[in-house]
Design an enzyme around this catalytic site. Structure first.
Site, mmCIF file in Angstrom:
data_model
loop_
_atom_site.group_PDB
_atom_site.id
_atom_site.type_symbol
_atom_site.label_atom_id
_atom_site.label_comp_id
_atom_site.label_asym_id
_atom_site.label_seq_id
_atom_site.Cartn_x
_atom_site.Cartn_y
_atom_site.Cartn_z
ATOM 1 N N ARG A 155 -13.357 14.904 8.558
ATOM 2 C CA ARG A 155 -14.175 15.252 7.377
ATOM 3 C C ARG A 155 -15.638 15.403 7.785
ATOM 4 N NH1 ARG A 155 -12.077 10.426 3.681
ATOM 5 N NH2 ARG A 155 -10.513 10.014 5.261
ATOM 6 N N ASN B 6 0.880 -1.165 0.000
ATOM 7 C CA ASN B 6 0.000 0.000 0.000
ATOM 8 C C ASN B 6 0.920 1.217 0.000
ATOM 9 O OD1 ASN B 6 -1.800 2.020 0.461
ATOM 10 N ND2 ASN B 6 -2.717 1.117 2.295
ATOM 11 N N ARG C 178 -2.514 -2.165 -3.480
ATOM 12 C CA ARG C 178 -3.744 -1.421 -3.252
ATOM 13 C C ARG C 178 -3.714 -0.192 -4.155
ATOM 14 N NH1 ARG C 178 -5.186 2.998 1.090
ATOM 15 N NH2 ARG C 178 -7.413 3.115 0.693
ATOM 16 N N HIS D 55 -13.115 2.269 0.141
ATOM 17 C CA HIS D 55 -13.020 1.195 1.146
ATOM 18 C C HIS D 55 -13.600 -0.121 0.609
ATOM 19 C CE1 HIS D 55 -13.537 4.656 4.263
ATOM 20 N NE2 HIS D 55 -12.241 4.394 4.151
ATOM 21 N N GLU E 62 -7.755 -5.908 4.990
ATOM 22 C CA GLU E 62 -7.642 -5.534 3.576
ATOM 23 C C GLU E 62 -6.449 -6.222 2.911
ATOM 24 O OE1 GLU E 62 -8.330 -1.499 5.177
ATOM 25 O OE2 GLU E 62 -9.033 -1.024 3.170
#
Ligand code: ADP
Length: 406
Positions: free
Chosen positions: A241, A7, A91, A180, A384
């Protein structure tokens, strides 16, 4: 097969070497401060102690070489030779509409990935750096791209089209993409396994609640709606956020209150959410502690967070026409019993009742719904990296490429 999962960010590379058949993490770690004066690599082999190496890492290529050297180090390494690495899984954040599935990487795929970079300027270019570094450092080893957006490419137009003039979608491809995806897919599959039911028969809502959060409706094993959209600031409230807000506020701040576009952007991405409302922190643990100590804005931030997630669960139950299970994952979803409890308060109307005793759990797979709850509620830790490793193996076997070397 041993698969190196990467990643790659702008100044960091997270990695995990996974045995795809057992899911075992053979080695894992992080290279950071790439390109800065002093770089840092931390890694551990299996469940051993953490090792730290500090030295300059000029670029992603040298970073990857450092990592490979570590993997075959006779004393501290995990492999006898690099030939044991069968494939590398990457990823990749944004696959746009071009990539609806994971894909083996060749020159054509790289060209298409470059085209997608405009949509994810912060993420895709560093992902490409990692891909190029891996192709250079491990020649002959196949590379596979696994996209955060691909799982959501099954959404119907009613979920992904925004009610703006048609040209916005048709000409600019501005639509809901969702993110995601690897986590949502993994958690959906695990949920079906835990419940002992085929994924194809289930209507699930997966709540990925971390610093970045998104909620996905999974029907018959496919994403049918998700809360993140064209970008990553919409949907539920997050650490910094805002999630969904009335765009009139943002326009008004620019038109009538002297804020620049980049200041507003900074505000909704970095100074809103838990941090903005509480004024305490973007970290759920800090906000919970402040609320417990009597801070009213922190308490309101928690109420807002729970409210947004709960509303999405309700909306998605209606979208799917049924609700069989709710799965909580990621930092808050896995480790936050208080927030899980708050979210579930009010979901009884859907037939979902949490068991307060069973809910007292952190970081482990568990069914936490009450015995008489019609809807199962679960904690499912995401993985993941394992999902990327499995995807890598699946893509290569589909293409008849069993990996580089035995
Ligand atoms: P990211 O999106 O950066 O990957 P994570 O999935 O690591 O984020 O989630 C980070 C969030 O998880 C933080 O808000 C953190 O406070 C929260 N978290 C971690 N442990 C706990 C805990 N024990 N209780 C409540 N929240 C927790």
């Amino acid at each position: 097969m041993k698969i190196l999962v990467i990643n790659s960010g702008s100044s960091s590379i997270k990695f995990r070497l996974v045995e795809s058949s057992s899911g075992e993490a053979i080695a894992s770690g992080l290279l950071e401060r790439i390109g800065l004066e002093q770089g840092r690599m931390e890694y551990r082999v299996r469940n051993g102690d953490k090792n730290v190496i500090e030295k300059p890492i000029p670029n992603h290529r040298t970073g990857l070489e450092m990592l490979l050297e570590m993997l075959v180090d006779p004393a501290a390494g995990a492999l006898a030779s690099l030939g044991e690495i069968g494939a590398v899984g990457h990823r990749v954040v944004h696959g746009g509409e071009k990539f609806t599935d994971s894909v083996a990487i060749g020159p054509e795929v790289i060209a298409k990935l470059e085209e997608c970079s405009a949509m994810a300027p912060l993420h895709n270019p560093p992902n490409l750096l990692g891909i190029r570094a891996s192709m250079d450092a491990l020649p002959g080893v196949p590379n596979v791209a696994v996209f955060d957006t691909a799982f959501h490419q099954t959404m119907p137009p009613v979920a992904y089209v925004y009610p703006l003039p048609w040209s916005v979608y048709e000409e600019k491809r501005m639509r809901r993409y969702g993110f995601h995806g690897t986590s949502h897919q993994y958690v959906a599959m695990q949920t079906a396994r835990i419940l002992g039911r085929p994924l194809e028969d289930l209507c699930l809502v997966v709540c990925h609640l971390g610093n970045g959060s998104s909620i996905t409706a999974v029907k018959d094993g496919r994403s049918v709606d998700t809360s993140l959209g064209y970008g990553t600031m919409c949907g539920v409230m997050m650490g910094t956020r805002s999630g969904d807000v009335d765009p009139a506020i943002l326009l008004d701040l620019i038109e009538n209150h002297g804020m620049t576009v980049s200041e507003v952007k900074d505000m909704v991405y970095k100074r809103s959410g838990l941090l903005g409302v509480s004024g305490v922190s973007s970290d759920m643990r800090d906000v919970e502690a402040a609320a417990a100590a009597g801070n009213e804005r922190a308490a309101l931030a928690l109420d807002l967070f729970a409210d947004k997630v709960r509303k999405h669960i309700g909306a998605y139950a209606v979208t799917m026409g049924r609700l069989d299970a709710i799965a909580f994952t990621a930092g808050i979803g896995e480790n936050g019993p208080e927030m899980r409890g708050m979210i579930c308060r009010g979901l009884e109307v859907l037939g979902a009742r949490i068991d307060p005793e069973a809910n007292r759990v952190r970081g482990v797979e568990k069914v936490i719904s009450a015995k008489d709850s019609r809807v199962s509620i679960l904690v499912v830790p995401t993985n993941e990296e394992l999902m990327i490793a499995r995807e890598t193996e699946r893509v290569l076997s589909k293409e008849g490429k069993p990996g580089a070397r035995p």
